[in-house]
Design a protein around this motif. Structure first.
Motif, PDB file in Angstrom:
ATOM      1  N   GLU A  71       0.817  -1.212   0.000  1.00 48.57           N
ATOM      2  CA  GLU A  71       0.000   0.000   0.000  1.00 48.57           C
ATOM      3  C   GLU A  71       0.854   1.267   0.000  1.00 48.57           C
ATOM      4  O   GLU A  71       0.462   2.296  -0.563  1.00 48.57           O
ATOM      5  CB  GLU A  71      -0.937   0.004   1.205  1.00 48.57           C
ATOM      6  CG  GLU A  71      -2.099  -0.967   1.111  1.00 48.57           C
ATOM      7  CD  GLU A  71      -1.703  -2.392   1.458  1.00 48.57           C
ATOM      8  OE1 GLU A  71      -2.528  -3.293   1.266  1.00 48.57           O
ATOM      9  OE2 GLU A  71      -0.547  -2.604   1.918  1.00 48.57           O
ATOM     10  N   LYS A 129      -3.209   0.530   6.681  1.00 50.73           N
ATOM     11  CA  LYS A 129      -3.244  -0.092   5.361  1.00 50.73           C
ATOM     12  C   LYS A 129      -4.648  -0.011   4.765  1.00 50.73           C
ATOM     13  O   LYS A 129      -4.819   0.233   3.563  1.00 50.73           O
ATOM     14  CB  LYS A 129      -2.785  -1.551   5.460  1.00 50.73           C
ATOM     15  CG  LYS A 129      -1.293  -1.705   5.693  1.00 50.73           C
ATOM     16  CD  LYS A 129      -0.933  -3.125   6.081  1.00 50.73           C
ATOM     17  CE  LYS A 129      -1.122  -4.112   4.943  1.00 50.73           C
ATOM     18  NZ  LYS A 129      -0.091  -3.950   3.895  1.00 50.73           N
ATOM     19  N   ALA A 132      -5.295   3.438   3.361  1.00 47.85           N
ATOM     20  CA  ALA A 132      -4.666   3.634   2.052  1.00 47.85           C
ATOM     21  C   ALA A 132      -5.444   2.909   0.957  1.00 47.85           C
ATOM     22  O   ALA A 132      -5.619   3.440  -0.152  1.00 47.85           O
ATOM     23  CB  ALA A 132      -3.225   3.145   2.093  1.00 47.85           C
ATOM     24  N   GLN A 133      -5.919   1.702   1.231  1.00 45.50           N
ATOM     25  CA  GLN A 133      -6.684   0.942   0.238  1.00 45.50           C
ATOM     26  C   GLN A 133      -7.970   1.670  -0.143  1.00 45.50           C
ATOM     27  O   GLN A 133      -8.319   1.762  -1.326  1.00 45.50           O
ATOM     28  CB  GLN A 133      -7.002  -0.443   0.794  1.00 45.50           C
ATOM     29  CG  GLN A 133      -5.794  -1.344   0.970  1.00 45.50           C
ATOM     30  CD  GLN A 133      -6.118  -2.595   1.759  1.00 45.50           C
ATOM     31  OE1 GLN A 133      -7.236  -2.760   2.263  1.00 45.50           O
ATOM     32  NE2 GLN A 133      -5.149  -3.482   1.895  1.00 45.50           N
TER      33      GLN A 133
END
Length: 262
Positions: A71, A129, A132-133
């Motif tokens: 990521e 994470k 960010a995804q």
């Protein structure tokens, strides 16, 4: 590519007679330390033991980079050196947000810098994470802030989004004192549209507040900060106490707040 070994060169190295297969259980072969590329010729220099044996990527990665990959890329074409800092927008427990300007396109951006050590300390790797995804998959919506860049270095994570010049709704409300009813209807409609979009994508937002609603140059809302957002399957339910305390009508350690996607 200078001293960087190619994938084929790495494969050739592993098949080299001096490279024993049994050694794979103890270390990964490090192409950057073991090879020198000169005029298209590759020379075997040395073998080096590393602690990267648990890496799941093509190239072995240091332990401080693996948890946030892919990521947050390690060798991105854009880095903190690609920007000039204009001002500090906000600061928090995990880092700060800066207003920056790109050195090439002269465009203003907001750079969110998060400390890896604090993220590890609070056990928030998965949450970061996920943030960010979600930013990557959903920022094409007109009421979400576009985030074109993200990367990591040894100590920090970086998320760069478009800079929204109008400021947040909380500050505007404090400056003006009140909003006209017709304007409130527009804002409520835009919030409903963006939350419906996220719910249809299987995402619960969980941190809706005026500080996370920015006003762009056209007067429309932009929802930011997916730090508490989460993927949720249809009909599933969360049992997490989260959010901003001053926005909760009641709060105590025994309460459990539910949110579902339907």
């Amino acid at each position: 590519m200078g001293n960087q070994a190619t994938h084929q060169e790495t494969c050739d190295a592993v098949s080299h007679p001096d490279f024993e297969e049994k050694s794979l259980s103890h270390f990964f072969y490090d192409p950057f330390a073991s090879f020198r590329v000169n005029n298209g010729r590759t020379f075997l220099k040395s073998r080096k033991k590393t602690n990267y044996s648990h890496a799941k990527t093509v190239w072995p990665l240091p332990s401080h980079e693996v948890p946030f990959f892919p990521e947050f890329p390690i060798r991105s074409g854009t880095s903190e050196h690609s920007f000039n800092v204009i001002s500090v927008v906000s600061s928090g427990a995990f880092g700060k947000v800066l207003q920056v300007i790109h050195k090439l396109d002269a465009k203003n951006y907001a750079m969110k810098i998060m400390s890896k050590s604090m993220i590890f300390k609070e056990n928030l790797v998965h949450q970061v994470k996920t943030e960010a995804q979600i930013q990557v998959m959903c920022d094409h919506h007109p009421f979400l802030v576009h985030g074109p860049f993200r990367w990591q270095n040894k100590r920090n994570l970086f998320i760069v989004t478009d800079f929204i010049e109008g400021g947040d709704l909380q500050q505007i409300w404090q400056d003006t004192g009140s909003f006209h009813e017709d304007l409130i209807k527009i804002y409520v409609a835009e919030v409903a549209l963006v939350l419906d979009f996220l719910h249809n994508a299987g995402i619960i937002y969980r941190d809706l507040k005026m500080e996370n609603l920015l006003i762009d140059g056209s007067g429309h809302l932009k929802l930011i900060d997916f730090g508490l957002s989460k993927w949720l399957s249809f009909g599933d339910r969360c049992h997490t106490i989260c959010g901003t305390r001053q926005y909760m009508g009641m709060f105590n350690s025994r309460m459990v707040f539910h949110e579902t996607v339907s």
